[in-house]
Design a protein around this motif. Structure first.
Motif, PDB file in Angstrom:
ATOM      1  N   THR A  40      -9.690 -10.530   0.041  1.00  0.00           N
ATOM      2  CA  THR A  40      -9.701 -11.064   1.408  1.00  0.00           C
ATOM      3  C   THR A  40      -8.400 -11.771   1.764  1.00  0.00           C
ATOM      4  O   THR A  40      -8.168 -12.071   2.931  1.00  0.00           O
ATOM      5  CB  THR A  40     -10.878 -12.043   1.585  1.00  0.00           C
ATOM      6  OG1 THR A  40     -10.826 -13.041   0.549  1.00  0.00           O
ATOM      7  CG2 THR A  40     -12.210 -11.304   1.510  1.00  0.00           C
ATOM      8  N   PRO A  43      -4.419  -9.959   3.993  1.00  0.00           N
ATOM      9  CA  PRO A  43      -3.708 -10.127   5.270  1.00  0.00           C
ATOM     10  C   PRO A  43      -2.502 -11.060   5.201  1.00  0.00           C
ATOM     11  O   PRO A  43      -1.484 -10.815   5.872  1.00  0.00           O
ATOM     12  CB  PRO A  43      -4.789 -10.681   6.194  1.00  0.00           C
ATOM     13  CG  PRO A  43      -6.057 -10.077   5.675  1.00  0.00           C
ATOM     14  CD  PRO A  43      -5.888 -10.083   4.173  1.00  0.00           C
ATOM     15  N   LEU A  46       0.274  -9.077   3.813  1.00  0.00           N
ATOM     16  CA  LEU A  46       0.829  -8.156   4.804  1.00  0.00           C
ATOM     17  C   LEU A  46       1.770  -8.882   5.759  1.00  0.00           C
ATOM     18  O   LEU A  46       2.812  -8.335   6.151  1.00  0.00           O
ATOM     19  CB  LEU A  46      -0.302  -7.484   5.584  1.00  0.00           C
ATOM     20  CG  LEU A  46      -1.302  -6.660   4.762  1.00  0.00           C
ATOM     21  CD1 LEU A  46      -2.299  -5.968   5.691  1.00  0.00           C
ATOM     22  CD2 LEU A  46      -0.577  -5.639   3.889  1.00  0.00           C
ATOM     23  N   ALA A  47       1.406 -10.100   6.136  1.00  0.00           N
ATOM     24  CA  ALA A  47       2.273 -10.884   7.019  1.00  0.00           C
ATOM     25  C   ALA A  47       3.620 -11.148   6.343  1.00  0.00           C
ATOM     26  O   ALA A  47       4.690 -11.013   6.959  1.00  0.00           O
ATOM     27  CB  ALA A  47       1.591 -12.195   7.401  1.00  0.00           C
ATOM     28  N   PHE A  50       5.690  -7.842   6.174  1.00  0.00           N
ATOM     29  CA  PHE A  50       6.371  -7.498   7.423  1.00  0.00           C
ATOM     30  C   PHE A  50       7.585  -8.402   7.662  1.00  0.00           C
ATOM     31  O   PHE A  50       8.673  -7.921   7.994  1.00  0.00           O
ATOM     32  CB  PHE A  50       5.414  -7.628   8.607  1.00  0.00           C
ATOM     33  CG  PHE A  50       4.576  -6.403   8.867  1.00  0.00           C
ATOM     34  CD1 PHE A  50       5.160  -5.162   9.090  1.00  0.00           C
ATOM     35  CD2 PHE A  50       3.186  -6.485   8.891  1.00  0.00           C
ATOM     36  CE1 PHE A  50       4.399  -4.032   9.329  1.00  0.00           C
ATOM     37  CE2 PHE A  50       2.410  -5.359   9.130  1.00  0.00           C
ATOM     38  CZ  PHE A  50       3.014  -4.134   9.344  1.00  0.00           C
ATOM     39  N   TRP A  84       7.557  -2.668   4.354  1.00  0.00           N
ATOM     40  CA  TRP A  84       7.083  -2.209   5.668  1.00  0.00           C
ATOM     41  C   TRP A  84       6.058  -1.093   5.495  1.00  0.00           C
ATOM     42  O   TRP A  84       5.014  -1.089   6.145  1.00  0.00           O
ATOM     43  CB  TRP A  84       8.265  -1.701   6.492  1.00  0.00           C
ATOM     44  CG  TRP A  84       9.090  -2.775   7.130  1.00  0.00           C
ATOM     45  CD1 TRP A  84       8.709  -4.045   7.439  1.00  0.00           C
ATOM     46  CD2 TRP A  84      10.459  -2.654   7.539  1.00  0.00           C
ATOM     47  NE1 TRP A  84       9.748  -4.732   8.012  1.00  0.00           N
ATOM     48  CE2 TRP A  84      10.832  -3.903   8.084  1.00  0.00           C
ATOM     49  CE3 TRP A  84      11.390  -1.629   7.501  1.00  0.00           C
ATOM     50  CZ2 TRP A  84      12.107  -4.142   8.594  1.00  0.00           C
ATOM     51  CZ3 TRP A  84      12.660  -1.861   8.004  1.00  0.00           C
ATOM     52  CH2 TRP A  84      13.003  -3.106   8.538  1.00  0.00           C
ATOM     53  N   ALA A  87       2.745  -2.468   4.123  1.00  0.00           N
ATOM     54  CA  ALA A  87       1.988  -3.220   5.122  1.00  0.00           C
ATOM     55  C   ALA A  87       1.403  -2.291   6.187  1.00  0.00           C
ATOM     56  O   ALA A  87       0.244  -2.461   6.602  1.00  0.00           O
ATOM     57  CB  ALA A  87       2.883  -4.280   5.762  1.00  0.00           C
ATOM     58  N   LEU A  88       2.186  -1.314   6.634  1.00  0.00           N
ATOM     59  CA  LEU A  88       1.695  -0.366   7.631  1.00  0.00           C
ATOM     60  C   LEU A  88       0.535   0.459   7.085  1.00  0.00           C
ATOM     61  O   LEU A  88      -0.459   0.696   7.783  1.00  0.00           O
ATOM     62  CB  LEU A  88       2.833   0.565   8.070  1.00  0.00           C
ATOM     63  CG  LEU A  88       3.912  -0.062   8.956  1.00  0.00           C
ATOM     64  CD1 LEU A  88       5.107   0.872   9.075  1.00  0.00           C
ATOM     65  CD2 LEU A  88       3.346  -0.405  10.334  1.00  0.00           C
ATOM     66  N   GLU A  90      -1.592  -0.341   4.587  1.00  0.00           N
ATOM     67  CA  GLU A  90      -2.778  -1.175   4.398  1.00  0.00           C
ATOM     68  C   GLU A  90      -3.433  -1.539   5.728  1.00  0.00           C
ATOM     69  O   GLU A  90      -4.660  -1.598   5.833  1.00  0.00           O
ATOM     70  CB  GLU A  90      -2.403  -2.445   3.632  1.00  0.00           C
ATOM     71  CG  GLU A  90      -2.129  -2.237   2.153  1.00  0.00           C
ATOM     72  CD  GLU A  90      -3.389  -1.917   1.369  1.00  0.00           C
ATOM     73  OE1 GLU A  90      -4.496  -2.286   1.827  1.00  0.00           O
ATOM     74  OE2 GLU A  90      -3.275  -1.293   0.299  1.00  0.00           O
ATOM     75  N   LYS A  91      -2.612  -1.761   6.735  1.00  0.00           N
ATOM     76  CA  LYS A  91      -3.136  -2.219   8.026  1.00  0.00           C
ATOM     77  C   LYS A  91      -3.698  -1.083   8.866  1.00  0.00           C
ATOM     78  O   LYS A  91      -4.737  -1.248   9.535  1.00  0.00           O
ATOM     79  CB  LYS A  91      -2.026  -2.940   8.801  1.00  0.00           C
ATOM     80  CG  LYS A  91      -2.460  -3.540  10.133  1.00  0.00           C
ATOM     81  CD  LYS A  91      -3.459  -4.663   9.935  1.00  0.00           C
ATOM     82  CE  LYS A  91      -3.823  -5.305  11.268  1.00  0.00           C
ATOM     83  NZ  LYS A  91      -4.856  -6.349  11.117  1.00  0.00           N
ATOM     84  N   PHE A  92      -3.036   0.081   8.851  1.00  0.00           N
ATOM     85  CA  PHE A  92      -3.386   1.125   9.824  1.00  0.00           C
ATOM     86  C   PHE A  92      -3.830   2.468   9.228  1.00  0.00           C
ATOM     87  O   PHE A  92      -4.538   3.211   9.892  1.00  0.00           O
ATOM     88  CB  PHE A  92      -2.192   1.388  10.753  1.00  0.00           C
ATOM     89  CG  PHE A  92      -1.738   0.176  11.510  1.00  0.00           C
ATOM     90  CD1 PHE A  92      -2.512  -0.368  12.538  1.00  0.00           C
ATOM     91  CD2 PHE A  92      -0.526  -0.444  11.207  1.00  0.00           C
ATOM     92  CE1 PHE A  92      -2.090  -1.476  13.245  1.00  0.00           C
ATOM     93  CE2 PHE A  92      -0.092  -1.558  11.910  1.00  0.00           C
ATOM     94  CZ  PHE A  92      -0.882  -2.076  12.931  1.00  0.00           C
ATOM     95  N   THR A  95      -7.551   4.022   5.439  1.00  0.00           N
ATOM     96  CA  THR A  95      -8.906   4.579   5.480  1.00  0.00           C
ATOM     97  C   THR A  95      -8.906   6.084   5.208  1.00  0.00           C
ATOM     98  O   THR A  95      -8.202   6.844   5.871  1.00  0.00           O
ATOM     99  CB  THR A  95      -9.563   4.311   6.843  1.00  0.00           C
ATOM    100  OG1 THR A  95      -9.559   2.903   7.093  1.00  0.00           O
ATOM    101  CG2 THR A  95     -10.996   4.811   6.859  1.00  0.00           C
TER     102      THR A  95
END
Length: 202
Positions: A40, A43, A46-47, A50, A84, A87-88, A90-92, A95
């Protein structure tokens, strides 16, 4: 006159910026990989990826290019881009992606890091150790999903922590030594120089 001004202008050393960005972001991610922090907390990683690991490190690479340092340019820009991309992803995009693909993603970065490690033999011992620990980390993390051995991933988290500590020390040494105008934290002689140095008996 302009050429004379350019010659007299001293450029800042971008290495500590790039190394600190790499070290701090790697430390946070490796804490998750080693099981020290729960998933958890990703995030916040990821911040950092970036902003500091990605953007600041890429900027350091561009500054190295301006100084004519090919190794620093390639290393910092590449790993800035790595953060970058991580992070991209993992975030977008994570899935539905097979774990084997993630494994190969990490192994590709491990192969790149191995090549940079070979180049680092000509640099100081601290940089050599960073890339040694880093390619081992990438291969452990990459082989884990491909072989289905979770313990390799945890071990990769711990080698990542070691990598981050060496990088942080190197960054601190660079800026502290420069600020004081003398070597307070040694970085070690190049591995190649050690290997080719004449034997004391010769």
């Amino acid at each position: 006159m302009i050429a004379r001004r350019r010659k007299s202008m001293k450029l800042a050393n971008p290495a500590p910026l790039g190394l600190f960005g790499f070290a701090t972001t790697t430390w946070l991610l490796s804490m998750v990989n080693a099981g020290w922090l729960p998933a958890t907390t990703v995030p916040i990683v990821l911040a950092m990826a970036f902003a500091y690991g990605g953007t600041a490190q890429f900027a350091a690479g561009l500054m190295e290019m301006a100084k004519g340092n090919s190794f620093g340019f390639i290393a910092f820009c590449s790993f800035g881009a790595f953060w970058w991309s991580f992070a991209l992803f993992e975030k977008f995009f994570a899935t539905g992606v097979p774990t084997a693909a993630v494994g190969w993603y990490l192994l590709v970065w491990g192969a790149f890091t191995f090549a940079m490690w070979l180049a680092s033999f000509a640099l100081n011992r601290a940089v050599f150790l960073i890339f040694l620990a880093l390619w081992i980390t990438f291969f452990l993390l990459g082989l884990s999903p491909l072989l289905g051995i979770r313990a390799l991933f945890t071990l990769g988290g711990y080698t990542g922590l070691i990598t981050a500590l060496i990088a942080f020390y190197t960054a601190a040494a660079e800026i502290i030594n420069e600020s004081h105008g003398r070597t307070l934290l040694p970085l070690g002689v190049p591995a190649v120089r050690l290997a080719t140095a004449p034997h004391p008996a010769e």
